[in-house]
Design an enzyme around this catalytic site. Structure first.
Site, PDB file in Angstrom:
ATOM      1  N   ASP A 156      46.113  -8.606 -47.740  1.00 32.25           N
ATOM      2  CA  ASP A 156      45.654  -6.810 -47.411  1.00 32.25           C
ATOM      3  C   ASP A 156      45.892  -6.932 -48.730  1.00 32.25           C
ATOM      4  O   ASP A 156      46.582  -7.117 -49.871  1.00 32.25           O
ATOM      5  CB  ASP A 156      47.270  -7.114 -46.798  1.00 32.25           C
ATOM      6  N   ARG A 184      48.853 -11.262 -33.665  1.00 31.69           N
ATOM      7  CA  ARG A 184      49.814 -10.341 -33.286  1.00 31.69           C
ATOM      8  C   ARG A 184      48.527  -9.467 -32.126  1.00 31.69           C
ATOM      9  O   ARG A 184      47.800  -9.049 -32.065  1.00 31.69           O
ATOM     10  CB  ARG A 184      49.961  -9.507 -34.258  1.00 31.69           C
ATOM     11  N   ASN A 186      44.004  -4.713 -43.408  1.00 29.35           N
ATOM     12  CA  ASN A 186      43.661  -6.069 -43.457  1.00 29.35           C
ATOM     13  C   ASN A 186      42.440  -6.267 -43.791  1.00 29.35           C
ATOM     14  O   ASN A 186      41.716  -5.842 -43.750  1.00 29.35           O
ATOM     15  CB  ASN A 186      44.566  -6.093 -41.678  1.00 29.35           C
ATOM     16  N   ASP A 215      49.218 -11.660 -49.939  1.00 31.28           N
ATOM     17  CA  ASP A 215      50.040 -12.797 -49.554  1.00 31.28           C
ATOM     18  C   ASP A 215      47.709 -13.262 -49.908  1.00 31.28           C
ATOM     19  O   ASP A 215      47.545 -14.332 -49.625  1.00 31.28           O
ATOM     20  CB  ASP A 215      49.244 -11.970 -48.093  1.00 31.28           C
TER      21      ASP A 215
END
Length: 183
Positions: free
Chosen positions: A110, A26, A90, A123
């Site tokens: 996360d 990203r 994160n 996650d």
């Protein structure tokens, strides 16, 4: 970051997140730098263009203070919303900075913190999948899991970005810089 110098207050930088296999994950364009020190960078995203690894693009909806550190395996995004501050954290390698961007490796896990203080670890399935797929070394696995504990301690103790005073201070500073630059 011209001439190898650290970015200064009011400069804009790009942030790039990678996965363990080296693939780009990203990109955030034009994060305003609020402060740099030897070990940390504080910035702010406000209607910042984000590009995903598949080419999809979107723009952040609300102002968000971002915190990166050279020693901690996490970064923190404090999203300033009408109903309070939400955090998205994160688990990631410490950042590196070069002429192109601030860069880090995202390690999937996360922690989300809601305005009422509720915390959620997210996650875990993705982390386990990538750990196997990309063969995360045992020391990385250990460090990431230890830094989840450090992060939760910061949240519980309202350290740094998790204090209301911190968020207010850096958001006010952003508004001052923006007003100054708009003249």
């Amino acid at each position: 970051m011209k001439d190898g110098r650290l970015p200064r207050e009011g400069d804009f930088i790009t942030i790039k997140s990678y996965k363990h296999d080296g693939s780009l994950h990203r990109t955030w364009r034009d994060t305003m730098v609020l402060k740099t020190s030897e070990n940390a960078i504080i910035g702010l995203n406000d209607h910042t263009l984000v590009t995903e690894d598949d080419g999809r693009r979107w723009v952040t909806r609300e102002p968000a203070i971002v915190y990166f550190h050279r020693k901690y395996w996490f970064n923190i995004i404090a999203m300033i919303r009408d109903n309070g501050v939400s955090y998205y954290c994160n688990l990631a390698s410490p950042f590196v900075l070069d002429k192109e961007a601030l860069k880090y490796i995202d390690y999937d896990l996360d922690v989300k913190v809601f305005p009422d203080g509720e915390k959620r670890l997210l996650d875990t399935d993705e982390y386990e999948l990538h750990k196997e797929q990309w063969q995360y070394p045992a020391d990385i696995d250990f460090i990431v899991k230890e830094h989840v504990k450090i992060l939760v301690d910061w949240i519980n103790q309202h350290n740094g970005p998790f204090s209301r005073e911190y968020v207010d201070l850096w958001f006010r500073r952003y508004q001052e810089i923006k007003r100054r630059d708009d003249r």
